[in-house]
Motif scaffolding. Structure first.
Motif, short mmCIF file in Angstrom:
data_model
loop_
_atom_site.label_atom_id
_atom_site.label_comp_id
_atom_site.label_asym_id
_atom_site.label_seq_id
_atom_site.Cartn_x
_atom_site.Cartn_y
_atom_site.Cartn_z
N ASN B 298 0.82 -1.23 0.00
CA ASN B 298 0.00 0.00 0.00
C ASN B 298 0.85 1.27 0.00
OD1 ASN B 298 0.66 -0.09 2.70
ND2 ASN B 298 -1.44 -0.44 3.42
N ASP B 299 2.12 1.16 0.32
CA ASP B 299 3.10 2.22 0.06
C ASP B 299 2.74 3.60 0.65
OD1 ASP B 299 5.55 3.05 -1.00
OD2 ASP B 299 4.58 3.85 -2.81
N ILE B 300 2.06 3.62 1.79
CA ILE B 300 1.85 4.94 2.40
C ILE B 300 2.33 4.98 3.85
CG2 ILE B 300 -0.06 5.66 0.93
CD1 ILE B 300 -1.94 4.92 3.25
N PHE B 301 2.97 3.90 4.30
CA PHE B 301 3.53 3.92 5.67
C PHE B 301 5.01 3.57 5.67
CE2 PHE B 301 -0.96 2.56 6.23
CZ PHE B 301 -1.39 3.61 7.01
N TYR B 302 5.71 4.15 6.62
CA TYR B 302 7.04 3.66 6.97
C TYR B 302 6.91 2.75 8.19
CZ TYR B 302 8.82 7.75 4.40
OH TYR B 302 9.07 8.71 3.47
N MET B 327 4.64 2.77 13.28
CA MET B 327 4.40 3.13 11.89
C MET B 327 4.23 4.63 11.71
SD MET B 327 1.94 -0.06 10.84
CE MET B 327 1.53 0.61 9.24
N LYS B 328 4.68 5.10 10.58
CA LYS B 328 4.53 6.52 10.26
C LYS B 328 3.89 6.64 8.89
CE LYS B 328 6.90 10.88 9.76
NZ LYS B 328 8.08 11.59 9.28
N CYS B 329 2.97 7.56 8.79
CA CYS B 329 2.33 7.81 7.50
C CYS B 329 3.27 8.66 6.64
CB CYS B 329 0.99 8.51 7.70
SG CYS B 329 0.05 8.59 6.17
N LYS B 330 3.42 8.26 5.36
CA LYS B 330 4.33 9.00 4.48
C LYS B 330 3.81 10.38 4.12
CE LYS B 330 6.56 5.02 2.31
NZ LYS B 330 6.79 4.25 1.05
N LEU B 331 2.53 10.55 4.20
CA LEU B 331 1.93 11.85 3.85
C LEU B 331 1.97 12.77 5.07
CD1 LEU B 331 0.33 9.54 2.08
CD2 LEU B 331 -0.99 11.55 1.39
N GLU B 332 2.47 13.95 4.87
CA GLU B 332 2.60 14.87 6.00
C GLU B 332 1.24 15.33 6.52
OE1 GLU B 332 5.23 18.33 6.05
OE2 GLU B 332 6.70 17.07 4.98
N GLY B 333 1.19 15.52 7.85
CA GLY B 333 0.00 16.11 8.45
C GLY B 333 -1.15 15.14 8.67
N VAL B 334 -0.94 13.88 8.38
CA VAL B 334 -2.01 12.90 8.61
C VAL B 334 -1.99 12.46 10.08
CG1 VAL B 334 -2.82 10.55 8.11
CG2 VAL B 334 -2.05 12.05 6.25
N ASP B 335 -3.16 12.51 10.71
CA ASP B 335 -3.30 11.99 12.07
C ASP B 335 -3.52 10.48 11.94
OD1 ASP B 335 -4.35 11.00 14.50
OD2 ASP B 335 -5.00 13.02 15.07
N LEU B 378 -5.77 -3.29 7.02
CA LEU B 378 -4.62 -2.47 6.64
C LEU B 378 -4.44 -2.50 5.12
CD1 LEU B 378 -2.10 -0.87 7.68
CD2 LEU B 378 -0.86 -3.04 7.68
N SER B 379 -4.71 -3.66 4.52
CA SER B 379 -4.50 -3.81 3.07
C SER B 379 -5.47 -2.95 2.26
CB SER B 379 -4.63 -5.27 2.66
OG SER B 379 -5.98 -5.68 2.78
N THR B 380 -6.56 -2.52 2.91
CA THR B 380 -7.55 -1.69 2.19
C THR B 380 -7.23 -0.21 2.29
OG1 THR B 380 -9.00 -1.35 4.09
CG2 THR B 380 -9.36 -3.37 2.80
N ILE B 381 -6.17 0.17 2.99
CA ILE B 381 -5.91 1.60 3.17
C ILE B 381 -5.20 2.21 1.96
CG2 ILE B 381 -5.00 3.36 4.76
CD1 ILE B 381 -5.43 1.64 7.07
N ILE B 382 -4.83 1.38 0.98
CA ILE B 382 -4.16 1.90 -0.22
C ILE B 382 -4.99 2.98 -0.89
CG2 ILE B 382 -3.08 1.31 -2.43
CD1 ILE B 382 -3.34 -1.68 -1.51
N GLY B 383 -4.45 4.19 -0.91
CA GLY B 383 -5.11 5.29 -1.61
C GLY B 383 -6.58 5.42 -1.28
N SER B 384 -6.92 5.14 -0.04
CA SER B 384 -8.34 5.09 0.32
C SER B 384 -8.92 6.48 0.48
CB SER B 384 -8.52 4.31 1.62
OG SER B 384 -8.12 5.12 2.70
#
Lengths: 390, 390
Positions: B298-302, B327-335, B378-384
């Motif tokens: 899903n490529d949005i977490f470290y 885990m950290k979200c790759k997109l800034e400012g995401v809670d 978790l697998s469904t969070i891709i670009g959700s």
């Protein structure tokens, strides 16, 4: 004073052995539980009780449902406390619940220092001061004898009834506005005193140690009227120890269930199961008789006298047979703890309870061997040399 | 945040059920202990463990001798801590021992306010601040992130290694004069990380919850170099809870003994007894593989990466498989906590650990059903959609 020093050697009663009656270690109850044998077995398998949680639907999420049920059952059967519409919080002994209650009743606003005073009427249980002052909390602080408390503003009064050390039935004493009471009812059970009515207070504390004799389990419980106070107590328990041992709770539930069964004649009529409270009240009564006989003979101590009262549980008039003897030496200026120590009996000085050193508190809950030795040694104190030395 | 809210419903996995990965509730260990069945049975009779005392000859008079022995055995076998010439203090979980250690290490002179600072490097275990500030103690006070600590004078640094939440191996960070360190080694066991050498620090804390999975027992222990510090910790335990449940200690001793036996091939060769650490390390490794696979897709977490290290216990090179995923979200400012909550997964926000809300801590120790559901969601969070909403 440290609990572990100078422990008595229970299985080794030479003439010279020191007997430790400083603590109320309730090994008197061993004879009842030994008679039960296999009936009292509790077992655990490795996969049981892994989780932190006992009951996710309860505000007190670490309280085992079975323990909650048995706590209600025993109070309803004995008639010593109201449980309807009360919130039950379990603790690692009632010591931890005292702290939880102090935490819950104090003022958490950050604006100003609002340390609440904690008082109790002397003679008071020696642990209250130690508990209140342990961490030099900014929330609460020991303020000494309730009899001399004259500060304005909020206070917490510890009311122990029957009282530790002296077995007297008590009520709140300060009676000023802004006071909250914590009722420590550790000894309000039929083996110690008449059950005259179900206690009905805002916060009531009980402990397994003094009700069933299982001090090693470290199980206490609070019956709390106000939901918010109960929730704050749970919060304290979460941070202080993330709840209470499940093994101890589950065993406590079984122990309480057995006691309830022993008191209802219809249950297991074919098994020789003595009524728990009658059996142990008889032991206490016998010990108190032996104590009073010796004290009368040697004529140098006062021991508290108790009124005859009607007990709703037994349906009889009865004296009190407290867990501790609160004794005073008739001769002025005698350090009574020291006197007993010279006779190889460890007691707790009146000083620890906010009183004079003429007083001592002596546990009546020891094992039989220690109690026999205590009575034997006490009988030798008549006009003894050691008294003149003081 | 309160532990009891929004608990997951373990036996009721409808599509809509919330899964609670906020706490490190170690129910992953259930499968190992279930396999053992009767072998893991521990029983108590009614007359056992009545007394407050476990061992009157030990300075830690409430420590069961059998537990002391098994604690030494398991550390010697695993090689994760030096036990020779250390004093063992048992606690109601390691939470209570953290307080006991803070109490023991603080300055009790009455002359002046000498509140000692308590620090830990962020991300730090969220409970340290709660514990240090619970009663607004005049003895110690939370002073925040060790990285920005610049006060003169004495301080206590909590060093968690492997670290909670991020699994990193740590050392003291402040390195100033007058510092004392408390090493919290809850996760320094072979199922989580390579055992590279026996830890050899002044105060080392361990807990049954994270070593064997028995969180419900509330058993922790401290290995303490200095006798006076250990004695003060015992003093705290005496006043805070008059010791620790005997039932929990005795069961803990049996559990540790079984684990030791499972690791020595010579013992009970005819019984199908899996090596405890290998078995559970395999479970952890499998879960981490599944987690990393989904996170990669899903490529949005470290997710933290760990070095390969040689483990003296297993005799193999190994990655770490920590009890929590940080885990950290790759997109800034995401809670990130909010994001997961929208997917019905309860996590603990990075804020609680002194970090940014882009981070969350997620328990890897849940039961199998919860973990499966977690991976699936978790697998469904891709670009959700929910990501765009933040």
């Amino acid at each position: 004073s440290s609990v572990h020093e100078n422990g008595s050697t229970r299985n080794h009663h030479s003439e010279g052995a020191i007997i430790n009656l400083d603590h109320g270690d309730p090994t008197i109850y061993e004879s009842y539980w030994k008679k039960l044998g296999e009936m009292s077995r509790v077992t655990f398998l490795g996969h049981q009780s892994l989780s932190y949680f006992s009951n996710k639907k309860n505000f007190c999420w670490f309280l085992e449902p079975k323990l909650e049920e048995e706590i209600k059952n025993i109070h309803n059967m004995v008639g010593n406390a109201i449980v309807e519409d009360r919130h039950i919080v379990v603790g690692t002994g009632s010591s931890q619940l005292i702290q939880a209650a102090l935490y819950a009743l104090s003022d958490h606003s950050l604006n100003e220092p609002n340390t609440i005073s904690v008082v109790s009427a002397s003679p008071y249980y020696s642990a209250y001061q130690e508990i209140a002052d342990l961490l030099r909390s900014g929330l609460f602080k020991w303020a000494g004898d309730a009899r001399s408390f004259d500060k304005d503003g909020p206070y917490i009064e510890m009311v122990t009834s029957p009282n530790n050390p002296d077995g007297i039935i008590r009520q709140g004493l300060v009676n000023r506005p802004n006071g909250v009471l914590i009722h420590d009812l550790a000894y309000y059970w039929p083996q110690y005193t008449a059950i005259t009515s179900p206690a009905d207070h805002d916060i009531m504390l009980f402990t397994l140690s003094k009700s069933t004799g299982h001090a090693g389990s470290r199980i206490g419980w609070a019956l709390v009227r106000d939901k918010d106070v109960a929730k704050k107590m749970v919060k304290f328990m979460e941070i202080n120890s993330i709840g209470v041992s499940k093994e101890a709770q589950i065993r406590a539930a079984t122990i309480l269930e057995i006691i309830c069964g022993s008191c209802s004649q219809s249950v297991k009529p074919n098994i020789d199961l003595d009524n728990f409270f009658e059996y142990n009240k008889n032991l206490m009564a016998e010990r108190w008789k032996r104590l009073r006989d010796v004290v009368k003979k040697n004529d140098i101590f006062y021991v508290t006298k108790y009124p005859i009262q009607y007990c709703n549980f037994t349906g009889d008039f009865t004296e009190a047979y407290p867990a501790f003897a609160w004794m005073k030496c008739k001769l002025e200026g005698v350090d009574c703890e020291k006197l007993f120590k010279e006779h190889k009996i460890l007691t707790r000085s009146g000083r620890r309870f906010g009183c004079d050193p003429e007083y001592v508190r002596i546990s009546m809950l020891s094992g039989d061997d220690d109690f026999d030795l205590f009575i034997q040694r006490l009988s030798t104190i008549i006009g003894s040399q050691s008294l003149n030395d003081n």
